[in-house]
Write an enzyme that holds these catalytic residues in place. Sequence first.
Site, PDB file in Angstrom:
ATOM      1  N   LEU A  65      15.081  72.236   3.094  1.00 12.29           N
ATOM      2  CA  LEU A  65      15.228  73.199   4.187  1.00 12.29           C
ATOM      3  C   LEU A  65      16.379  74.158   3.905  1.00 12.29           C
ATOM      4  O   LEU A  65      17.206  73.906   3.023  1.00 12.29           O
ATOM      5  CB  LEU A  65      15.473  72.446   5.496  1.00 12.29           C
ATOM      6  CG  LEU A  65      14.451  71.366   5.871  1.00 12.29           C
ATOM      7  CD1 LEU A  65      14.785  70.768   7.220  1.00 12.29           C
ATOM      8  CD2 LEU A  65      13.039  71.918   5.871  1.00 12.29           C
ATOM      9  N   PRO A  66      16.469  75.268   4.657  1.00 12.81           N
ATOM     10  CA  PRO A  66      17.488  76.275   4.349  1.00 12.81           C
ATOM     11  C   PRO A  66      18.937  75.759   4.424  1.00 12.81           C
ATOM     12  O   PRO A  66      19.725  75.994   3.515  1.00 12.81           O
ATOM     13  CB  PRO A  66      17.249  77.364   5.397  1.00 12.81           C
ATOM     14  CG  PRO A  66      15.812  77.209   5.792  1.00 12.81           C
ATOM     15  CD  PRO A  66      15.534  75.728   5.693  1.00 12.81           C
ATOM     16  N   THR A  96      20.487  72.435  -0.082  1.00 15.49           N
ATOM     17  CA  THR A  96      21.914  72.591  -0.363  1.00 15.49           C
ATOM     18  C   THR A  96      22.630  72.742   0.977  1.00 15.49           C
ATOM     19  O   THR A  96      22.425  73.740   1.678  1.00 15.49           O
ATOM     20  CB  THR A  96      22.170  73.847  -1.233  1.00 15.49           C
ATOM     21  OG1 THR A  96      21.395  73.741  -2.419  1.00 15.49           O
ATOM     22  CG2 THR A  96      23.651  73.957  -1.605  1.00 15.49           C
ATOM     23  N   LYS A 171      27.219  69.865  -6.921  1.00 13.32           N
ATOM     24  CA  LYS A 171      26.393  71.088  -6.996  1.00 13.32           C
ATOM     25  C   LYS A 171      27.221  72.338  -6.705  1.00 13.32           C
ATOM     26  O   LYS A 171      27.138  73.330  -7.428  1.00 13.32           O
ATOM     27  CB  LYS A 171      25.225  70.960  -6.012  1.00 13.32           C
ATOM     28  CG  LYS A 171      24.705  72.267  -5.487  1.00 13.32           C
ATOM     29  CD  LYS A 171      23.311  72.626  -5.886  1.00 13.32           C
ATOM     30  CE  LYS A 171      23.079  74.103  -5.561  1.00 13.32           C
ATOM     31  NZ  LYS A 171      21.821  74.614  -5.841  1.00 13.32           N
ATOM     32  N   LYS A 246      25.838  81.892  -0.211  1.00 16.53           N
ATOM     33  CA  LYS A 246      25.727  80.676   0.612  1.00 16.53           C
ATOM     34  C   LYS A 246      26.483  79.525  -0.069  1.00 16.53           C
ATOM     35  O   LYS A 246      27.281  78.827   0.557  1.00 16.53           O
ATOM     36  CB  LYS A 246      24.251  80.308   0.793  1.00 16.53           C
ATOM     37  CG  LYS A 246      24.050  79.008   1.546  1.00 16.53           C
ATOM     38  CD  LYS A 246      22.640  78.446   1.436  1.00 16.53           C
ATOM     39  CE  LYS A 246      22.645  77.005   1.911  1.00 16.53           C
ATOM     40  NZ  LYS A 246      21.406  76.293   1.675  1.00 16.53           N
TER      41      LYS A 246
END
Length: 295
Positions: A65-66, A96, A171, A246
Site C-alpha cells: 500500500l502507499p 515502504t 531500506k 517520500k
Amino acid sequence: MAKIAFFGLGNMGASMAKNLVKAQFNVTVFDLVGSQVELLAEAGATPSNSVKQAVESADIIISMLPAGKHVESLYFDQDGIVNNISAKSLFIDCSTIESSTAKSIGAQLQAHGHRFIDAPVSGGVAGAAAGTLTFIVGGEKVDFDEALGCLQAMGKNIFHAGGIGAGQVAKICNNMLLAILMAGTSEALQLGIDNGLDPKVMSDIMLQSSGRNWTLELYNPCPGVMANVPSSNDYQGGFLVDLMNKDLGLAMGTAANNQSVVPLGQLAKSLFQMHGNAGNGNLDFSSIFNAYKHG
Ligand code: NAD
C-alpha cells in the site's frame, strides 16, 4: 501450499501478485480499485470484493500500500483484516512505511495472536514485473523462514535485517545514500562539463578512480552517456522524484526519532524537494542532474 490474501494491486502489487500466481500459490486479491482486481482475476488470482471475503482461511496476508496510514487502516479498521479473520496468520507488509509504525503494527498484531514482518522492497516496477525484487525483512527469524517461499516467488535477493522495523530502517538508509550519491555524481559531472570536459570521458575516469559508485556504474544521470537508462529517455520511467522524496522524508523522521546526525541526508532531501516542487515529481530521480545545469 499456503493460501495468500494479497492487498494493494497498484504499480508494484499487481505484478507481485501475478508472480505468486505464476508460482502456483493460491492467491486471493483485493484492492479499492475494482479494475485492478479484475486484472488479477484474468491472471489467475481469486478476486474478492471485501476484506472479509479476501482473508477467509488465509495463512499469509501480504500488503503493498502507499503509506503507513493505509496499512493501519487496512489491518485495524472495524471492517479491516484483524476484525474479520479467524485464523492466526502471518502478516507481511511490503509497503515502504515508518519503522516506528511497523513496530507499532507488529505489537498490535502480536496482541491478537498474529505474526508480522516488515518486508519493503528495492528494485522498482521493473523488478516487480520480472520477479527480481530485493526484499529487506524485519521480524523474527522463524517468521522470516516461513515467508521465504512466497518472497522468493516475487524476488531474487531476500535479506533478514533484524527485528520488526529493521527492514524499513535498512531500506531508507539505502535510499538516503542513493539520493546523496545521485546528487553528488550530478554535481561532479556538471562541474566537469562547466570546465569544458566531456561527461562520457569524465564518467570513464571516475569509474576507474575513487569516485566510483553505483550511479556511475549503472544509472548515469547525464543524458547520452549511457544507453537504456532514464537520463537517455527524457528521465521517463525508473524511480520517481516523488517516491525518493517520500523515502527521504521517512529517513529524516527516523533520524529525528533517535537524534541521528544526517546533514548530507537533509541536504539531499532539500535538493530533491526543491526539484519535485519545481514540477519534476514524475520524472526519474536522476533528473536531479538538471538542477545543476546553467539556465
Ligand atoms: P500505488 O499507489 O501504485 O498502489 C497502491 C495500491 O494500494 C493502489 O492500487 C490502491 O488502490 C491500493 N490501496 C490503498 N489502500 C487500500 C486498502 N485499504 N485496501 C486495498 N487496497 C488499497 O503504489 P506502488 O507504486 O505500488 O507502491 C506501493 C508501495 O511500494 C509504496 O509504499 C511505495 O513507496 C513502495 N515502493 C514503490 C516502488 C515503485 O517504484 N513504485 C519501489 C519500491 C517501493
